[in-house]
Motif scaffolding. Structure first.
Motif, PDB file in Angstrom:
ATOM      1  N   PHE A 110       0.802  -1.223   0.000  1.00  0.00           N
ATOM      2  CA  PHE A 110       0.000   0.000   0.000  1.00  0.00           C
ATOM      3  C   PHE A 110       0.839   1.279   0.000  1.00  0.00           C
ATOM      4  CE2 PHE A 110      -2.713  -3.357   1.612  1.00  0.00           C
ATOM      5  CZ  PHE A 110      -3.885  -3.144   0.910  1.00  0.00           C
ATOM      6  N   GLN A 111       2.112   1.168  -0.415  1.00  0.00           N
ATOM      7  CA  GLN A 111       2.962   2.327  -0.673  1.00  0.00           C
ATOM      8  C   GLN A 111       3.008   3.305   0.506  1.00  0.00           C
ATOM      9  OE1 GLN A 111       2.355   3.918  -4.733  1.00  0.00           O
ATOM     10  NE2 GLN A 111       1.032   2.153  -5.114  1.00  0.00           N
ATOM     11  N   GLY A 112       3.055   2.764   1.722  1.00  0.00           N
ATOM     12  CA  GLY A 112       3.143   3.594   2.916  1.00  0.00           C
ATOM     13  C   GLY A 112       1.819   4.074   3.453  1.00  0.00           C
ATOM     14  N   LEU A 113       0.724   3.846   2.728  1.00  0.00           N
ATOM     15  CA  LEU A 113      -0.575   4.401   3.117  1.00  0.00           C
ATOM     16  C   LEU A 113      -1.320   3.540   4.127  1.00  0.00           C
ATOM     17  CD1 LEU A 113      -1.676   5.620  -0.412  1.00  0.00           C
ATOM     18  CD2 LEU A 113      -1.101   7.077   1.534  1.00  0.00           C
ATOM     19  N   MET A 114      -0.812   2.338   4.428  1.00  0.00           N
ATOM     20  CA  MET A 114      -1.425   1.502   5.456  1.00  0.00           C
ATOM     21  C   MET A 114      -0.981   1.933   6.859  1.00  0.00           C
ATOM     22  SD  MET A 114      -1.457  -2.672   5.494  1.00  0.00           S
ATOM     23  CE  MET A 114      -2.835  -3.608   6.142  1.00  0.00           C
ATOM     24  N   ASP A 115       0.082   2.660   6.958  1.00  0.00           N
ATOM     25  CA  ASP A 115       0.634   3.199   8.199  1.00  0.00           C
ATOM     26  C   ASP A 115      -0.476   3.917   8.995  1.00  0.00           C
ATOM     27  OD1 ASP A 115       2.370   4.266  10.101  1.00  0.00           O
ATOM     28  OD2 ASP A 115       3.379   5.631   8.714  1.00  0.00           O
TER      29      ASP A 115
END
Length: 288
Positions: free
Chosen positions: A41-46
Motif C-alpha cells: 500500500f505504498q506507505g498508506l497503510m501506516d
C-alpha cells in the motif's frame, strides 16, 4: 498470526491511494485467511503493518511470540462460538462474537488463540505499529466486549464504532497510536458517512458484498476481498446497491522506519536479533 518472514523498511507514502487483493493463506484444514501487508500500500497503510481476514475452525498456531507491535483481534458478529485467547500476561478469556482483544506486545510477550470446540471464528488479526519510544514498553492488553461497543445509524446502515471517534461519538481507546475502527453493515441501497481528520490515513477492506467508498480525492468500487488505502480525506462515504459489509481503519501515520520479521517489528535488524534471542532463551514469559 501468519508465519511469513518479511524484512522490510517503511517510508513516507508516494501516492494518494493504493489497492490490493491480498494473498490467500491456508494452513491445514482449520484456517484460511486473506492477508494484506503494508508493503502493498505504498506507505498508506501506516500505522497498520498487516491485516489477516480469517476463518478458523481448529487450533492452528499454538503459543507464539510478538514484539514491537500490537496484535489486535477483531471478532465479527457472525462468528460462532468462542475464540479462546491466552497470553503470558496471565490473561485467559473466551472472545465472543463482536469482541475485540488488544495485545500490546511491546518489548515481547507470548500469545495463543484458538477456536473452541465446534466454533467457527470469523475475524481480523491486525498488527499495529508502535511508536519507536513505545517498542520497549512493558506488555499490556485489554478486552472490549461487543455489548460495550456503540452503534452508529446511517441510511439503511449500521456501523459499530469499535475504536476511536466518528461523527461525534467515542468508542474504545487504542493505546499509543490513536486509531478509529468502524465495522460497517449496509442493507441494499444503504449509505454511511464517517467524518474524520484529513491528516489521517484510511484503510478499507470489503468483507462481503460490493460497495463503493468515496472520499474527497476519489472513489473506488470494492468487491469482496479488495482493500484500499488513501490519505488526505476528511469525510469518507460508503454505499451499496446490493448490501455489503466493510471495515474502516483510520489513524495518524507514524512515518518511521521499521524492520519486520513475521510477528516482530523493530527499528533495525539488531533489535530484531535481540528480541528473537530473548524468545529462544525463554525471557518473553510463558503460557501455562
Amino acid at each position: 498470526m501468519t508465519k511469513q518472514l518479511i524484512d522490510t523498511l517503511a517510508g513516507a507514502p508516494c501516492e494518494t491511494h493504493a489497492q490490493s487483493d491480498g494473498r490467500k493463506i491456508t494452513i491445514g484444514d482449520g484456517f484460511v485467511a486473506q492477508s494484506y501487508q503494508h508493503a502493498d500500500f505504498q506507505g498508506l497503510m501506516d500505522p497498520l503493518i498487516m491485516v489477516d481476514h480469517f476463518y478458523a475452525t481448529k487450533p492452528t498456531f499454538g503459543p507464539h511470540a510478538h514484539a514491537g507491535l500490537s496484535a489486535v483481534t477483531v471478532m465479527f458478529e457472525d462468528s460462532e462460538g468462542a475464540f479462546r485467547n491466552r497470553d503470558s500476561l496471565g490473561n485467559d478469556l473466551e472472545l465472543a462474537p463482536g469482541d475485540l482483544y488488544w495485545f500490546k506486545a511491546a518489548r515481547g510477550a507470548l500469545h495463543d488463540e484458538a477456536p473452541g470446540p465446534d466454533a467457527r471464528t470469523h475475524a481480523l488479526q491486525v498488527f499495529v505499529n508502535l511508536p519507536a519510544e513505545n517498542r520497549h514498553d512493558a506488555p499490556s492488553a485489554f478486552h472490549l466486549a461487543a455489548k460495550d461497543i456503540p452503534k452508529l445509524a446511517g441510511d439503511r446502515s449500521t456501523a459499530r464504532l469499535i475504536l476511536g471517534d466518528s461523527n461525534g461519538v467515542m468508542g474504545g481507546v487504542a493505546p499509543d497510536v490513536p486509531l478509529t475502527l468502524l465495522d460497517i453493515n449496509m442493507q441494499p441501497g444503504g449509505q454511511f458517512t464517517h467524518n474524520g481528520n484529513s491528516d489521517q490515513h484510511a484503510w478499507v477492506l470489503a468483507i462481503t458484498g460490493t460497495s463503493t467508498v468515496t472520499w474527497n480525492a476519489g472513489s473506488a468500487d470494492l468487491e469482496p476481498g479488495k482493500a484500499i488505502a488513501f490519505a488526505g480525506a476528511a469525510d469518507i462515504s460508503f454505499s451499496s446497491e446490493e448490501g455489503a459489509h466493510a471495515v474502516l481503519f483510520r489513524g495518524h501515520p507514524l512515518r518511521q522506519a521499521f524492520v519486520q520479521r513475521g510477528p516482530f517489528a523493530m527499528g533495525n535488524a539488531a533489535e530484531l536479533d535481540a528480541v528473537e534471542a530473548d524468545y529462544r532463551a525463554g525471557r518473553l514469559g510463558s503460557i501455562d
